[in-house]
Design an enzyme around this catalytic site. Structure first.
Site, PDB file in Angstrom:
ATOM      1  N   ASP A 276       0.868  -1.177   0.000  1.00 38.25           N
ATOM      2  CA  ASP A 276       0.000   0.000   0.000  1.00 38.25           C
ATOM      3  C   ASP A 276       0.906   1.229   0.000  1.00 38.25           C
ATOM      4  O   ASP A 276       1.905   1.246  -0.703  1.00 38.25           O
ATOM      5  CB  ASP A 276      -0.950  -0.029   1.203  1.00 38.25           C
ATOM      6  N   HIS A 310       1.327   1.953  -3.404  1.00 36.89           N
ATOM      7  CA  HIS A 310       0.322   2.841  -3.986  1.00 36.89           C
ATOM      8  C   HIS A 310       0.808   4.275  -4.050  1.00 36.89           C
ATOM      9  O   HIS A 310       0.571   4.986  -5.016  1.00 36.89           O
ATOM     10  CB  HIS A 310      -0.985   2.764  -3.183  1.00 36.89           C
TER      11      HIS A 310
END
Length: 482
Positions: A276, A310
């Site tokens: 993430d 991300h």
């Protein structure tokens, strides 16, 4: 060259240059003996002896370092491998030594003024039996319910969580360092099944520090966390140096380091490869800004390497107490979905101010979208509601967030597959004070057609180079190249 930290068993130094994380390869000698060859700007040295002076040669630089003394050295092998027993029997000023080997733990509890040294080959793994794991109460209520104390949080709320592998509450003056590994065993035990759903409690993290002060984490590897790797919460003077953070690319919510409502945080020489966001700066949701007002501020991120993930450096979306005075420099972003990402939405509150964010001397390679600001982020149960997503001007009130004063300077991005700059502010409170100075964005031949931001009602029909809406942006000597 400067010494960043000295411990009983080593030290950390940083080369003085303008290179981003990597530099020209050089050799390190200790007392005339070859130690290592490296190309990193920030290096952690271990396996030295306490209270000993060493002569160091690092490339063309020579200097002396004296390691710190140790009052007591506590070997967990003498406690039948019980790390908690070793920590809690250790006198003030002790170093708890964890030798090579695998240790299965439920959780490790920190103690003020007691350091932990993880030797090379030491692997601490969390038990995957949920019935064995303690649950940390998000709120601890007083006997007559007149007061509440925060122990843990999940995505900006004080919610119950399974205990992290390492947990510290109200702990001061602790160093955790060495070449060992903290392994959250997140890929087994069912932690990633329905990851947003709460069972008895939300998923554990690898390290949680709550209301701690003067903590350093150096050299270790954090891997396979069940959710965020490292979560400092309401902390002050916390430093992370030469930490490696590893999570599978498709593992849910496995952020790297997420300081929340913290002050004076230093993240230097760290390597992120996570599922993430690499670093996410957070400051709670609206309730926290009313009950526990503490912004995230005075954050230094330098000489770090973010690959995959991300976002490289992210602010929000939980930022209701405000995020301000952030300096990011000499960092390398490779193949992250976004470089700098700021995300918020209506409803965050009057203290939800992002202010004075500085990105200087940054290299990006293969980053999809370099700079993304989104004030329509569609998170939370009402994230798809008209209140959050409506692009018409609304009334600016005590729930309206603010973003201002962001500087990107000397940013070089190559092989950009998406957008160089995407800023979408609120019509009732536009993004102001954005300066993009001496930056160059070079696009890849193959481009994606997608919205750079997670928001409703915006679908581009062609690749975007630069897109701004409800924003004031000054471009100085900056260009986009096809």
């Amino acid at each position: 060259m400067k010494i960043l930290q000295t411990t009983a068993f080593g030290f950390v130094f940083e080369m003085d240059n303008t290179d981003c994380y990597f530099t020209k390869e050089y050799e390190i000698y200790i007392n005339g003996c070859f130690y290592a060859k490296t190309n990193k700007n920030v290096v952690a040295i271990f396996d030295l002896k306490p209270s000993t002076k060493y002569e160091i040669e690092a490339g063309d630089t020579q200097f002396f370092v004296k390691t710190l003394p140790v009052s007591y050295l506590i070997n967990v092998a003498d406690y039948n491998g019980s790390i908690n027993m070793a920590i809690y029997s250790a006198p003030v000023g002790s170093v708890v030594y964890v030798p090579a080997g695998e240790y299965i733990v439920d959780q490790i509890l920190l103690k003020s003024h007691v350091d932990i040294y993880l030797a090379k080959g030491a692997i601490i793994k969390q038990s995957t039996d949920r019935e064995r794991l303690a649950i940390i109460k998000g709120y601890q209520k007083s006997y007559n319910h007149s007061r509440k104390e925060i122990n843990a949080s999940w995505e900006g709320h004080p919610l119950d969580c399974y205990s992290s592998v390492i947990y510290g509450k109200n702990v001061d003056n602790v160093n955790i360092y060495g070449q060992g590994v903290i392994d959250g065993n997140g890929d087994i035990g069912g932690f990633w099944e329905n990851p947003k759903m709460k069972n008895k409690a939300f998923r554990p993290k690898n390290i949680v520090l709550a209301f701690c002060r003067n903590i350093t984490i150096t050299g270790i590897t954090s891997r396979n966390s069940a959710s965020w790797n490292i979560h400092p919460l309401y902390c002050d003077y916390i430093a992370f140096r030469c930490v490696k953070l590893e999570s599978e690319q498709d593992s849910p919510n496995t952020d790297g380091i997420n300081p929340e409502s913290c002050t004076n945080v230093e993240i230097v020489g760290c390597h992120f490869s996570v599922g993430d966001d690499c670093i996410a700066l957070k400051a709670g949701k609206y309730y926290m800004s009313v009950a526990h007002q503490q912004p995230t501020q005075k954050i230094v991120i330098r000489n770090c390497f973010m690959e995959k993930g991300h976002g490289a450096v992210v602010i929000g979306s939980e930022m209701s107490c405000g995020v301000q005075n952030i300096d990011v420099s000499q960092c390398l972003f490779v193949n992250t979905d976004r470089g700098l990402r700021i995300k918020t939405r209506r409803g965050r509150g009057p203290l939800a101010i992002v202010n004075n964010i500085n990105f200087t001397n940054i290299q990006m390679e293969g980053v999809r979208h370099c700079f993304v600001v989104n004030m329509f982020y569609f998170c939370d149960p009402d994230g798809k509601s008209d209140y959050v997503s409506n692009k018409d001007i609304a009334v600016a009130d005590n729930l309206t967030p603010t973003i201002k004063n962001i500087t990107l300077k000397n940013v070089t991005a190559t092989n950009v597959t998406g957008t160089a700059v995407f800023i979408y502010g609120l019509p009732e409170n536009i993004v102001t004070g954005v300066a993009i100075i001496d930056c160059t964005f070079t696009f890849a031949k193959e481009r994606v057609v997608e919205s750079p931001a997670m928001m409703d009602g915006f679908e581009p029909s062609q690749p975007l180079d630069v897109y701004t809406e409800n924003a004031e942006v000054d471009w100085e000597r900056s260009i986009c190249k096809k």
